[in-house]
Scaffold this active site. Structure first.
Site, PDB file in Angstrom:
ATOM      1  N   ASP A  24       7.658  -3.190  11.382  1.00  0.00           N
ATOM      2  CA  ASP A  24       8.049  -3.092  12.800  1.00  0.00           C
ATOM      3  C   ASP A  24       8.835  -1.820  13.105  1.00  0.00           C
ATOM      4  O   ASP A  24       9.689  -1.806  14.001  1.00  0.00           O
ATOM      5  CB  ASP A  24       8.881  -4.317  13.243  1.00  0.00           C
ATOM      6  CG  ASP A  24       8.179  -5.614  12.945  1.00  0.00           C
ATOM      7  OD1 ASP A  24       6.961  -5.675  13.178  1.00  0.00           O
ATOM      8  OD2 ASP A  24       8.834  -6.557  12.480  1.00  0.00           O
ATOM      9  N   LYS A  27       5.184   2.078  13.870  1.00  0.00           N
ATOM     10  CA  LYS A  27       4.080   2.867  13.301  1.00  0.00           C
ATOM     11  C   LYS A  27       2.959   3.057  14.305  1.00  0.00           C
ATOM     12  O   LYS A  27       2.331   4.104  14.360  1.00  0.00           O
ATOM     13  CB  LYS A  27       3.528   2.185  12.033  1.00  0.00           C
ATOM     14  CG  LYS A  27       4.525   2.131  10.901  1.00  0.00           C
ATOM     15  CD  LYS A  27       3.970   1.399   9.702  1.00  0.00           C
ATOM     16  CE  LYS A  27       3.839  -0.106   9.893  1.00  0.00           C
ATOM     17  NZ  LYS A  27       5.104  -0.826  10.078  1.00  0.00           N
ATOM     18  N   GLY A  51       1.206  -5.959  13.737  1.00  0.00           N
ATOM     19  CA  GLY A  51       1.110  -5.897  15.195  1.00  0.00           C
ATOM     20  C   GLY A  51       1.570  -4.519  15.607  1.00  0.00           C
ATOM     21  O   GLY A  51       2.767  -4.267  15.728  1.00  0.00           O
ATOM     22  N   HIS A  52       0.635  -3.602  15.756  1.00  0.00           N
ATOM     23  CA  HIS A  52       0.991  -2.223  16.077  1.00  0.00           C
ATOM     24  C   HIS A  52       0.885  -2.028  17.581  1.00  0.00           C
ATOM     25  O   HIS A  52      -0.204  -2.005  18.146  1.00  0.00           O
ATOM     26  CB  HIS A  52       0.094  -1.251  15.295  1.00  0.00           C
ATOM     27  CG  HIS A  52       0.330  -1.314  13.807  1.00  0.00           C
ATOM     28  ND1 HIS A  52      -0.477  -0.718  12.882  1.00  0.00           N
ATOM     29  CD2 HIS A  52       1.323  -1.911  13.096  1.00  0.00           C
ATOM     30  CE1 HIS A  52       0.014  -0.947  11.666  1.00  0.00           C
ATOM     31  NE2 HIS A  52       1.092  -1.684  11.779  1.00  0.00           N
ATOM     32  N   ARG A 154     -10.154 -13.786  -8.307  1.00  0.00           N
ATOM     33  CA  ARG A 154     -11.575 -13.438  -8.466  1.00  0.00           C
ATOM     34  C   ARG A 154     -12.528 -14.508  -7.945  1.00  0.00           C
ATOM     35  O   ARG A 154     -13.598 -14.729  -8.482  1.00  0.00           O
ATOM     36  CB  ARG A 154     -11.873 -13.098  -9.936  1.00  0.00           C
ATOM     37  CG  ARG A 154     -11.112 -11.856 -10.353  1.00  0.00           C
ATOM     38  CD  ARG A 154     -11.065 -11.692 -11.824  1.00  0.00           C
ATOM     39  NE  ARG A 154     -10.288 -12.746 -12.442  1.00  0.00           N
ATOM     40  CZ  ARG A 154      -9.966 -12.777 -13.731  1.00  0.00           C
ATOM     41  NH1 ARG A 154     -10.369 -11.831 -14.522  1.00  0.00           N
ATOM     42  NH2 ARG A 154      -9.253 -13.763 -14.210  1.00  0.00           N
ATOM     43  N   GLN A 231       3.016  -3.196   7.777  1.00  0.00           N
ATOM     44  CA  GLN A 231       4.280  -3.734   7.224  1.00  0.00           C
ATOM     45  C   GLN A 231       5.157  -2.562   6.751  1.00  0.00           C
ATOM     46  O   GLN A 231       5.086  -1.498   7.334  1.00  0.00           O
ATOM     47  CB  GLN A 231       4.011  -4.752   6.105  1.00  0.00           C
ATOM     48  CG  GLN A 231       3.407  -6.060   6.589  1.00  0.00           C
ATOM     49  CD  GLN A 231       1.910  -6.013   6.729  1.00  0.00           C
ATOM     50  OE1 GLN A 231       1.222  -5.556   5.846  1.00  0.00           O
ATOM     51  NE2 GLN A 231       1.376  -6.507   7.835  1.00  0.00           N
TER      52      GLN A 231
HETATM   53  P1  IMP Z   1       2.700 -12.585   5.540  1.00  0.00           P
HETATM   54  O1  IMP Z   1       2.336 -11.140   5.481  1.00  0.00           O
HETATM   55  O2  IMP Z   1       2.208 -13.282   6.761  1.00  0.00           O
HETATM   56  O3  IMP Z   1       2.355 -13.308   4.256  1.00  0.00           O
HETATM   57  O4  IMP Z   1       4.317 -12.667   5.631  1.00  0.00           O
HETATM   58  C1  IMP Z   1       5.148 -12.268   4.559  1.00  0.00           C
HETATM   59  C2  IMP Z   1       6.417 -11.591   5.070  1.00  0.00           C
HETATM   60  O5  IMP Z   1       6.079 -10.322   5.647  1.00  0.00           O
HETATM   61  C3  IMP Z   1       7.142 -12.349   6.180  1.00  0.00           C
HETATM   62  O6  IMP Z   1       8.530 -12.112   6.050  1.00  0.00           O
HETATM   63  C4  IMP Z   1       6.634 -11.707   7.450  1.00  0.00           C
HETATM   64  O7  IMP Z   1       7.537 -11.844   8.519  1.00  0.00           O
HETATM   65  C5  IMP Z   1       6.531 -10.277   7.002  1.00  0.00           C
HETATM   66  N1  IMP Z   1       5.531  -9.517   7.751  1.00  0.00           N
HETATM   67  C6  IMP Z   1       4.199  -9.572   7.648  1.00  0.00           C
HETATM   68  N2  IMP Z   1       3.618  -8.710   8.486  1.00  0.00           N
HETATM   69  C7  IMP Z   1       4.600  -8.074   9.128  1.00  0.00           C
HETATM   70  C8  IMP Z   1       4.625  -7.029  10.095  1.00  0.00           C
HETATM   71  O8  IMP Z   1       3.595  -6.488  10.516  1.00  0.00           O
HETATM   72  N3  IMP Z   1       5.856  -6.650  10.513  1.00  0.00           N
HETATM   73  C9  IMP Z   1       6.996  -7.180  10.023  1.00  0.00           C
HETATM   74  N4  IMP Z   1       7.021  -8.144   9.120  1.00  0.00           N
HETATM   75  C10 IMP Z   1       5.833  -8.590   8.662  1.00  0.00           C
END
Ligand code: IMP
Length: 437
Positions: A24, A27, A51-52, A154, A231
């Site tokens: 967040d 990007k 979520g960009h 796999r 991320q």
């Molecule tokens: P997952 O990717 O849904 O498995 O979530 C794993 C961790 O990554 C959690 O803490 C989510 O809040 C965080 N996370 C996943 N995608 C994002 C993102 O795009 N922005 C911020 N945090 C994320």
């Protein structure tokens, strides 16, 4: 005819843009801004957990799977093998873009080696979180983790596998049966899952290709690529705050494995950092502010998840974490975002080290328990009264805002090539000469 394509490919033109905090960081805006300078924008990991957000002339676009270059007609967008693709989410996103007047058409390439997120992955994500109880990760519940689990085990289904209905049938049947053993509350029928996938395969077909080959050919033809991370570094499966991480390599190594390009294809690495820190989901966050100062950052910065709507945890800038991101990714520079959110604050704190018991740490600890015990050591600097919002020249920033940016560069050990002062494209300061982009 055989073309010799081996040998090193060294490109200084290509740029990796990735998150240097907990995701967040903004990007989407930075990739959108830089996209016109590149021919291709390629996503290398993650899925629709990302979520960009991009604002263009007051209009908001939230891109989840499709690279943030899509809003520029000249850019080809690439989804690499390191990405996990939920076809339903992908089609919804394409339909939204088309409805907004953006043509996707032939400007999209999807790797035949990308793994598919199936409906049961979401069930397993929810189940696994429920079973972890207090130790839950706080995932986005999009099925991201379970899809990567199947990949590593796999037994995953890849986009290319959708072209072989016979093998696909067996694979879907086995996977749904395994799901039904794990989720005792409900039973899923494999037939509709298969039917849906076969329908989706038709729509996907024109975009599917060998992405590694396509990128190699593009580079040989002199085209430039922006590699887009999702991320952030501290959410990386290997280098993040494990187990409170996502299930992919958000750091720079993911570019090579997630797209099938060599390391020399990456000319420079730009980290995106917010002028403060946020995190969504569970796990340690040393500079978190649990008082009204955190709430003020959340409200002013609109720190609510663009995918899940969850309130983000907010705190001061953590230079220890950013220095770690500089090291892990070999960052050449950063894009500093949301400076304007700090407008009007009397004083601003910067975390320069951690105190853990009687020890002072200048490096981000490897051990999660130690990180959880760390207290931030702050340096406090004066804020600024006049707004930075919308500034697009360095000279337009109040003196104290300039001092803040320079101090962040000093304590983070990396120059700021871009400073973002608002969500619109033109609310940006590009500091010429910092990074050749
Ligand atoms: P997952 O990717 O849904 O498995 O979530 C794993 C961790 O990554 C959690 O803490 C989510 O809040 C965080 N996370 C996943 N995608 C994002 C993102 O795009 N922005 C911020 N945090 C994320």
């Amino acid at each position: 005819m055989y073309h010799h394509t081996s040998g090193p490919y060294i490109s200084t033109m290509n740029l990796a843009v990735l998150g240097a905090q907990w995701g967040d960081e903004g990007k989407g805006k930075i990739v959108d801004l830089l996209s016109p300078r590149f021919d291709l924008v390629a996503r290398y990991q993650g899925g629709h957990n990302a979520g960009h957000t991009v604002y263009v002339r007051g209009r908001k676009f939230v891109l989840r799977l499709i690279p943030s270059g899509i809003l520029h007609d000249s850019v080809t967008c690439v989804i690499g093998n390191g990405v996990v693709v939920d076809p339903t989410a992908l089609f919804a996103e394409i339909d939204e873009l088309v409805a907004a007047g953006v043509t996707v058409g032939r400007r999209l390439l999807i790797s035949d080696k990308a793994h598919v997120i199936l409906p049961y992955h979401r069930d397993l994500d929810l189940l696994s979180e429920a079973r972890r109880g207090e130790r839950k990760i706080g995932t986005t519940s999009r099925g991201i983790g379970p899809a990567y689990e199947d990949k590593v085990a796999r037994r995953g289904i890849r986009i290319g596998d959708l072209a072989d209905p016979t093998a696909l049938e067996k694979n879907v049947r086995d996977n749904v049966t395994a799901r039904n053993r794990l989720v005792s509350e409900t039973t899923m029928d494999w037939r509709p899952v298969l039917e849906r996938l076969l329908e989706q395969a038709e729509r996907l077909r024109p975009w599917v290709c060998d992405v590694s080959l396509a990128l190699s050919e593009a580079m040989r033809a002199g085209r430039s690529i922006l590699f887009e991370g999702a991320q952030g570094t501290l959410l990386d499966i290997d280098h993040g705050t494990y187990p409170y991480v996502t299930s992919s390599n958000a750091t720079v190594g993911g570019v090579c494995t997630g797209l099938g390009v060599g390391p020399r294809a990456i000319g420079a690495v730009l980290g995106v950092v917010k002028a403060y820190t946020t995190r969504v989901g569970e796990g340690p966050l040393p500079t978190e502010l649990l008082d009204e100062r955190g709430q003020r950052l959340r409200d002013t910065g609109n720190e609510y998840g663009s995918v899940t709507g969850r309130p983000r945890r907010c705190g001061w800038y953590d230079a220890v974490a950013v220095r770690y991101a500089v090291r892990i990714n070999g960052l050449d520079a950063v894009a500093l975002t949301k400076l304007d959110v700090l407008d009007g604050l009397d004083r601003i704190d910067i975390c320069t080290a951690y105190r853990c018991g009687d020890r002072l740490l200048s490096e981000f600890p490897s051990d999660l328990d130690q990180l959880a015990r760390c207290e931030p050591v702050y340096e406090s600097i004066p804020g600024w009264a006049s707004p930075t919002k919308g500034a697009h020249r360095w000279a337009d920033l109040p003196e104290n805002a300039q001092r803040y940016v320079v101090r962040l560069e000093e304590v983070s050990g990396v120059p700021a090539a871009i400073v973002s002062t608002g969500s619109e494209r033109d609310e940006t300061i590009v500091r010429e000469g910092v990074l050749a982009i």
